[in-house]
Design a protein around this motif. Structure first.
Motif, mmCIF file in Angstrom:
data_model
loop_
_atom_site.group_PDB
_atom_site.id
_atom_site.type_symbol
_atom_site.label_atom_id
_atom_site.label_comp_id
_atom_site.label_asym_id
_atom_site.label_seq_id
_atom_site.Cartn_x
_atom_site.Cartn_y
_atom_site.Cartn_z
ATOM 1 N N LEU A 71 0.812 -1.219 0.000
ATOM 2 C CA LEU A 71 0.000 0.000 0.000
ATOM 3 C C LEU A 71 0.841 1.262 0.000
ATOM 4 O O LEU A 71 0.603 2.182 -0.802
ATOM 5 C CB LEU A 71 -0.938 -0.018 1.216
ATOM 6 N N PHE A 137 -1.079 -4.350 3.324
ATOM 7 C CA PHE A 137 -0.467 -3.484 4.332
ATOM 8 C C PHE A 137 0.023 -4.379 5.461
ATOM 9 O O PHE A 137 -0.766 -4.834 6.296
ATOM 10 C CB PHE A 137 -1.480 -2.464 4.853
ATOM 11 N N LEU A 142 -5.728 -6.261 1.369
ATOM 12 C CA LEU A 142 -6.863 -5.344 1.199
ATOM 13 C C LEU A 142 -7.492 -5.584 -0.166
ATOM 14 O O LEU A 142 -7.375 -4.777 -1.082
ATOM 15 C CB LEU A 142 -6.388 -3.892 1.322
ATOM 16 N N PRO A 147 -12.407 -3.132 3.332
ATOM 17 C CA PRO A 147 -11.152 -2.399 3.615
ATOM 18 C C PRO A 147 -10.814 -1.373 2.540
ATOM 19 O O PRO A 147 -10.248 -0.317 2.854
ATOM 20 C CB PRO A 147 -10.100 -3.510 3.684
ATOM 21 N N LEU A 148 -11.176 -1.647 1.286
ATOM 22 C CA LEU A 148 -10.920 -0.662 0.231
ATOM 23 C C LEU A 148 -11.760 0.582 0.431
ATOM 24 O O LEU A 148 -11.308 1.706 0.211
ATOM 25 C CB LEU A 148 -11.200 -1.278 -1.143
ATOM 26 N N LEU A 151 -10.263 2.488 3.290
ATOM 27 C CA LEU A 151 -9.030 3.118 2.819
ATOM 28 C C LEU A 151 -9.338 4.368 1.993
ATOM 29 O O LEU A 151 -8.699 5.413 2.159
ATOM 30 C CB LEU A 151 -8.229 2.113 1.995
ATOM 31 N N LEU A 213 -5.264 4.552 -5.911
ATOM 32 C CA LEU A 213 -6.225 3.582 -5.372
ATOM 33 C C LEU A 213 -7.277 3.166 -6.393
ATOM 34 O O LEU A 213 -7.892 2.104 -6.261
ATOM 35 C CB LEU A 213 -6.936 4.172 -4.142
#
Length: 308
Positions: A71, A137, A142, A147-148, A151, A213
């Motif tokens: 990440l 991470f 992820l 979690p995305l 984030l 991302l």
């Protein structure tokens, strides 16, 4: 606190599709907010902002394919690429304004698109890139939507804080001054090209972080991500949300992407709805949805004060 609570509630209640959709809104909204630094505070309307966002997305995707999805490395790659493209673009446009700036950013953005579209061995050409390794991470992978989404939410909050700090800093005040009174600012000893160049770097870094991302949330990156039409779409989102409001960029991106995602399922003419909302916003809410909400909140506060 309200934003953090909203992100937490959405992460707990929403499903896979909706979490990815919300993450896309946050990522695109972050890129639009970085454009607001140029348009809303610097008066620099750019049709090349998608080049910063898309170049960072491609750089992150290519880096992940060859070096893995760490990440911090991916974010650093995106930020560096966004800032590098912004530096190249800024070196050309900082001494221009209005129509000349618009045309130059359009041309520079299309140069990036030509590179992406024809460098098939690296970018995949018209087919784009798929099958990226998941972000990681430390020991955590992820790859799922939750979690995305979290984030993307953390990135949006950090970018919003950074943008507010920039606007409140002396450089941000000087940027606003260069928009309002460029001759007077020059007479006071300020270097307007330098102010604009540094603003381009900040906007490029924020757009680059968002772009880093994007391929992992969207599971794909294609040449349309660097095309000038995406830059125009970002300007539409910005006007709907409210130019100069920063957080309004997220409102604008939410409205546009919701229409694109849900109304397009019923009709191919979903862009008519976008156009209608755009025209109504310009006519009825010149400060965008964010300005309308601020005005409504102010009236409610005054009413409560009168009742008290």
């Amino acid at each position: 606190m309200v934003a953090v609570a909203g992100l937490s509630a959405a992460a707990l209640l929403a499903g896979e599709f909706h979490l990815r959709f919300l993450a896309e809104i946050l990522i695109i909204g972050t890129a639009v907010m970085s454009l607001d630094l140029l348009v809303g505070f610097g008066g620099l309307v750019s049709l090349g902002h998608a080049a910063l966002f898309g170049a960072a997305a491609y750089a992150a995707a290519v880096a992940a394919q060859h070096l893995g999805g760490n990440l911090l490395f991916i974010l650093g790659t995106g930020i560096a690429m966004g800032a590098a493209v912004a530096a190249l673009m800024g070196a050309v446009i900082v001494r221009t304004s209005s129509l000349f700036l618009l045309i130059l950013t359009l041309l520079l953005g299309q140069i990036v698109w030509e590179i992406v579209f024809h460098w098939r061995d690296v970018t995949g050409g018209a087919d784009g890139l798929r099958g990226l390794p998941p972000l990681s991470f430390g020991p955590w992978v992820l790859s799922s939507a939750r979690p995305l989404f979290l984030l993307a939410g953390l990135l949006a909050l950090a970018a919003l804080w950074l943008a507010h700090s920039f606007v409140d800093a002396p450089l941000g005040r000087a940027l606003i001054g260069s928009r309002e009174q460029p001759i007077r600012m020059s007479a006071l000893g300020y270097s307007i090209p330098r102010i604009r160049f540094l603003t381009m770097l900040v906007a490029g870094a924020i757009a680059g972080a968002a772009g880093a991302l994007y391929p992992f949330v969207n599971l794909y990156i294609g040449p349309q991500s660097v095309h000038w039409t995406l830059s125009a779409t970002m300007i539409i989102m910005l006007v709907i949300g409210g130019v100069g409001s920063l957080w309004g960029a997220f409102l604008g991106s939410a409205v546009y992407l919701a229409i694109q995602t849900y109304i397009s399922a019923y009709t191919d003419r979903w862009q008519l709805f976008v156009g209608l909302i755009f025209v109504l916003t310009v006519l009825l809410l010149p400060n965008g949805l964010a300005g309308g909400l601020r005005r409504l909140a102010s009236r409610m506060r005054r009413r409560r004060a009168q009742q008290a």
